[in-house]
Write an enzyme that holds these catalytic residues in place. Sequence first.
Site, PDB file in Angstrom:
ATOM      1  N   CYS A  94     -13.152  -7.919 -15.855  1.00 48.98           N
ATOM      2  CA  CYS A  94     -11.569  -8.969 -16.099  1.00 48.98           C
ATOM      3  C   CYS A  94     -10.990  -7.079 -16.055  1.00 48.98           C
ATOM      4  CB  CYS A  94     -11.803  -8.317 -18.004  1.00 48.98           C
ATOM      5  SG  CYS A  94     -11.015  -8.804 -18.577  1.00 48.98           S
ATOM      6  N   LEU A  95      -9.535  -7.498 -15.584  1.00 49.94           N
ATOM      7  CA  LEU A  95      -8.988  -6.777 -15.071  1.00 49.94           C
ATOM      8  C   LEU A  95      -7.993  -5.606 -16.465  1.00 49.94           C
ATOM      9  CD1 LEU A  95      -6.703  -8.322 -12.870  1.00 49.94           C
ATOM     10  CD2 LEU A  95      -8.061  -6.442 -12.396  1.00 49.94           C
ATOM     11  N   HIS A 136     -13.082 -18.281 -17.724  1.00 48.64           N
ATOM     12  CA  HIS A 136     -12.030 -16.813 -18.668  1.00 48.64           C
ATOM     13  C   HIS A 136     -10.868 -16.673 -18.700  1.00 48.64           C
ATOM     14  CE1 HIS A 136     -12.982 -12.128 -17.748  1.00 48.64           C
ATOM     15  NE2 HIS A 136     -11.695 -12.564 -17.119  1.00 48.64           N
TER      16      HIS A 136
HETATM   17  O1  GNR Z   1     -10.908 -10.355 -11.116  1.00 47.12           O
HETATM   18  C1  GNR Z   1     -11.315 -10.955 -11.989  1.00 47.12           C
HETATM   19  N1  GNR Z   1     -12.795 -11.150 -11.385  1.00 47.12           N
HETATM   20  C2  GNR Z   1     -13.776 -11.974 -11.853  1.00 47.12           C
HETATM   21  C3  GNR Z   1     -14.679 -12.438 -11.465  1.00 47.12           C
HETATM   22  C4  GNR Z   1     -15.612 -12.852 -12.345  1.00 47.12           C
HETATM   23  C5  GNR Z   1     -15.170 -13.980 -13.635  1.00 47.12           C
HETATM   24  C6  GNR Z   1     -14.430 -13.604 -13.204  1.00 47.12           C
HETATM   25  C7  GNR Z   1     -12.776 -12.858 -13.234  1.00 47.12           C
HETATM   26  S1  GNR Z   1     -11.410 -12.541 -13.151  1.00 47.12           S
HETATM   27  C8  GNR Z   1     -10.949 -11.635 -13.207  1.00 47.12           C
HETATM   28  C9  GNR Z   1      -9.381 -11.506 -13.735  1.00 47.12           C
HETATM   29  C10 GNR Z   1      -9.753 -11.307 -14.977  1.00 47.12           C
HETATM   30  O2  GNR Z   1      -9.086 -10.006 -15.498  1.00 47.12           O
HETATM   31  N2  GNR Z   1      -8.587 -12.709 -15.262  1.00 47.12           N
HETATM   32  O3  GNR Z   1      -8.711 -12.471 -16.752  1.00 47.12           O
HETATM   33 NI    NI Z   2      -9.703 -11.429 -17.733  1.00 45.85          NI
END
Ligand code: GNR
Ligand code: NI
Length: 172
Positions: A94-95, A136
């Site tokens: 998650c970023l 997500h």
């Molecule tokens: O960039 C992201 N990669 C990811 C990899 C596996 C499952 C979900 C994600 S989402 C994430 C970017 C992010 O935080 N979106 O909210």
């Molecule tokens: Ni995320």
Amino acid sequence: MTIKPLIILPDPLLREVSTPIERVDSDLERLIDDMLETMYDAPGIGLAAVQVGVTRRLLVIDVSKEDDGKQPLVFINPEIIASSEDRSVYEEGCLSIPDYYAEVERPASVTVKSLDRHGKEQVTEANGLLATCLQHEIDHLDGKLFIDYISRLKREMVIRKFTKAAKSKAAL
Ligand code: GNR
Ligand code: NI
């Protein structure tokens, strides 16, 4: 277009429930473009508006492979209207929780109803990475994070680490 700063754990904004979008207007178009630019810059495969500090029910996704060129997807007021019984496991990140990854099990396919960037209703049947990413991102709109699916011990370790990092940064 503007790259916006990302909201990082333990910012309480990440636990807020985002509110529905009432009008698809030029301000929203600008936000969508800024979110796409921010997502590509990060880089990430998805981004929810709350991650740039806007608690509105909006997300952008691009799960395309580099060779296929950009395939930006926009979901306004997304709702999961069906989920499969079968599950799949992906290593998620998650970023808003940089450099932490964990396996999460979710429904392998979902059907999502939303509006597109023109305000037109769209129904998306997703499986694979897109299904995981949609779930997500929709979780973000409900104040939920992927670390909520791991053990309490691991979750508390992650939160403690990010809380310490935020405090030492604030002390500078
Ligand atoms: O960039 C992201 N990669 C990811 C990899 C596996 C499952 C979900 C994600 S989402 C994430 C970017 C992010 O935080 N979106 O909210
Ligand atoms: Ni995320």
